[in-house]
Write a protein that holds these residues in place. Structure first.
Motif, mmCIF file in Angstrom:
data_model
loop_
_atom_site.group_PDB
_atom_site.id
_atom_site.type_symbol
_atom_site.label_atom_id
_atom_site.label_comp_id
_atom_site.label_asym_id
_atom_site.label_seq_id
_atom_site.Cartn_x
_atom_site.Cartn_y
_atom_site.Cartn_z
ATOM 1 N N UNK A 75 0.997 1.989 6.694
ATOM 2 C CA UNK A 75 0.970 0.535 6.902
ATOM 3 C C UNK A 75 0.318 -0.194 5.729
ATOM 4 N N UNK A 76 -0.566 0.523 5.019
ATOM 5 C CA UNK A 76 -1.157 -0.091 3.829
ATOM 6 C C UNK A 76 -0.102 -0.171 2.733
ATOM 7 N N UNK A 77 0.662 0.932 2.626
ATOM 8 C CA UNK A 77 1.734 0.964 1.644
ATOM 9 C C UNK A 77 2.741 -0.150 1.935
ATOM 10 N N UNK A 78 3.038 -0.317 3.217
ATOM 11 C CA UNK A 78 3.980 -1.359 3.611
ATOM 12 C C UNK A 78 3.456 -2.733 3.213
ATOM 13 N N UNK A 79 2.152 -2.960 3.449
ATOM 14 C CA UNK A 79 1.569 -4.249 3.080
ATOM 15 C C UNK A 79 1.699 -4.470 1.577
#
Lengths: 308, 313
Positions: free
Chosen positions: B206-210
């Protein structure tokens, strides 16, 4: 292993340098100086005093001078305790604090570790609840409450033991301060040992040890104990450094001539050299203990190896 | 050393378990949002000791902040007919008076206000510094992280007593500065915990997605990283509060804490210690208040840890 130790020791030097620098300038940032007592000194005398201790020089010069002296192992003279050098003061007080603190840690391990192990093995039993409640009590009642009550009950009311004083380290004078100092440590160690023992007992290698038919005693003594000690060891490193450098409260209540009081008195009196001396001493001890902890880690846990 | 007893997700979701049972249900994954909080609250409610502590602490706060208004004595009011009298129901001093004829109960309650508010504010200060510092160090990583964590190591090697005393001496003995000084030395552990959490979190999808959506670094730290470290942080906060109360009383005990006319539990204990032979109630009353509070805070902290961390016990 050896190269790792050397590397860590080499890293300790810059750490200590920064610690010394921060303390030096923080101490000097405090308003007031070592010679503002109740009695106002005539300005000429104060100027002479300051010149004698090089306090009239610019701060960076004083810093360099202090560092130079320190490099030669000279902590300088104390401002408040006339005729004493800081080294002498520390060397007088430290053995006392070391004796009390060392005995307290020893007692805490002797009582705390078995209590924690028993509580973990008899989890959720009456013994467990009893031990854990006692441990919580040891944490919840601070030693500046326990110590005066102990002095009152055993020293004054019952008269079994001296309520205070050092008396050259005679055994009766040791009992109350050592117990008072160790109660909190017993509580912490017992709680930590219980938690880590419970975690260990749930792991695969314990199941294996049981499966190969070892008795429960052997499982605990030969397999579970050693890895469970890891968190306690990492707690003990800094804790030992803090305890053997003296407990201000215990020393104050029982009138013990250790070095704990120098931290407070020195800072309040602006006894710059004394404070710096104790800070350097404590800092070095912390660094050393942390190194010992890491080395002990690799002895206790074969998964940890220091190769580089 | 991973625990083998962690059950798979959802295994026990609807069977109530005895408090402190050997096999508590695993919490849902952290990224399923609010149900972690609800689950934790459900488990906390099953822990009788923790709930009792919560009730007692609430009562303690209410008594400390409302009680003084209901009692006939003021904080430094001298009762000229009762100097150093033992607790009694007749003269209205239910917990006795001190050597100056001041009511011990009122003073203890006022002291409680100071001790409790110091605890909350100082913990909040340490929380803000520690969480921000740890999250930034962990998120930025690399050399910055190294440098920031070395600084924490160095702060660990300073005797913290000395640090607090010096901060006190430099800034004067204002009560707000005591808050700040205590907070300023207590943030180190918090920073380490949050950094560790952040290091683990920042590799998650989810950090990568952000990142991929073009969210900036500061926003990622604020919106995505910090909220996800809250579990361990809450646990640590409940352990910090009693530590701070103890620290404040310890400083006051040494005469470095709050000053007259204000008082705190540490000040009262220190005064009581000097009088304990002739007026033991002066030591006992504030000590009991302090001990009960610390007891309950520790119980609550343990309960929260059990409730929030499915791995422990």
């Amino acid at each position: 292993m050896l190269s790792y130790t050397l590397k860590r020791l080499a890293f300790a030097v810059p750490t200590l340098l920064v610690v010394i620098t921060i303390s030096f300038f923080l101490m000097r940032a405090a308003p007031g100086g070592p010679f503002d007592g109740e009695r106002q000194l005539p300005p000429e005398i104060e100027a002479n005093l300051k010149a004698a201790y090089h306090l009239d020089e610019p701060l960076p010069m004083q810093y360099l001078r202090y560092m130079g002296n320190l490099a030669q192992g000279d902590f300088g003279p104390s401002f408040k305790y006339k005729d004493f050098s800081v080294t002498e003061l520390i060397m007088q007080g430290f053995p006392v604090s070391l004796e009390i603190g060392g005995l307290a840690i020893g007692l805490a391990l002797l009582i705390g570790l078995p209590l924690g192990v028993i509580a973990a093995l008899k989890r959720n039993s009456t013994i467990d609840y009893l031990v854990m409640s006692l441990a919580l009590g040891g944490i919840a009642v601070p030693n500046f409450v326990i110590a005066p009550i102990m002095a009152l009950v055993f020293g004054v009311l019952l008269g079994w033991l001296p309520a205070g004083g050092w008396n050259g380290g005679a055994l009766p004078n040791l009992v109350l301060p050592v117990i008072a100092l160790s109660i909190q440590q017993i509580a912490y160690i017992a709680r930590m040992m219980r938690a880590s023992m419970i975690e260990t007992m749930g792991s695969h290698f314990i199941r294996t040890a049981r499966a190969k038919g070892l008795s429960e005693v052997q499982v605990v003594l030969r397999h579970a104990l050693r890895p469970s000690l890891l968190p306690v060891v990492s707690y003990l490193g800094p804790a030992i450094a803090a305890i053997v450098t003296g407990s201000v409260v215990i020393e104050q209540i029982f009138g013990i001539p250790g070095i704990g009081r120098y931290f407070v008195q020195g800072a309040l009196n602006r006894d710059y050299t004394l404070v710096m001396g104790t800070v350097v001493f404590y800092g070095a001890l912390i660094v050393l203990m942390n190194l010992l902890v890491d080395l002990l880690y690799s002895a206790l846990d074969p998964q940890i190896r220091y190769n580089d | 050393m991973t625990s083998t007893t962690t059950p798979y997700r959802g295994e026990h979701d609807d069977t109530p378990l005895p408090a402190g049972g050997p096999n508590p249900p695993a919490g849902p994954d952290k990224n399923t949002g609010e149900s972690l909080g609800r689950e934790a609250w459900r488990r906390l409610k099953q822990n009788k000791a923790a709930m009792a502590s919560l009730v007692i602490l609430t009562l303690m706060a209410l008594i400390c902040f409302i009680g003084p208004h209901l009692l006939p004595w003021a904080l430094d009011e001298v009762d000229w007919s009762n100097f150093q009298t033992a607790p009694s129901l007749e003269n209205g001093h239910y917990f006795g008076t001190d050597a100056n004829g001041r009511d011990i109960l009122v003073r203890t309650l006022f002291g409680g206000q100071v001790s409790l508010s110091v605890a909350l504010v100082a913990t909040f200060v340490s929380l803000v510094i520690g969480v921000l510092y740890g999250a930034v160090a962990g998120y930025v990583g690399g050399r910055t992280d190294n440098l920031m964590m070395r600084f924490v190591d160095i702060m660990y090697s300073l005797p913290f007593m000395f640090l607090v005393i010096l901060l006190m001496v430099v800034f004067g003995r204002n009560i707000f500065l005591i808050y700040a000084a205590i907070g300023a030395v207590e943030w180190l552990d918090m920073a380490r915990i949050v950094r560790g959490q952040t290091l683990a979190l920042k590799r998650r999808e989810f950090i990568e997605a952000a990142h991929a959506l073009g969210v900036g670094g500061p926003t990622i730290v604020r919106r995505h990283l910090i909220p996800n470290t809250l579990g361990p942080v809450i646990i640590y906060v409940t352990l910090t509060v009693p530590k701070v109360i103890l620290l404040e009383s310890f400083l006051s005990f040494l005469g470095l804490g709050v000053q007259e006319p204000l008082t705190s539990w540490g000040v009262l204990i220190s005064e009581g210690k000097d009088m304990m032979e002739s007026a033991p109630w002066m030591l006992i009353v504030p000590s009991v208040f302090l001990a009960v509070t610390l007891f309950c805070l520790n119980f609550l902290g343990d309960g929260l840890r059990d409730a929030l961390d499915p791995k422990t016990r």
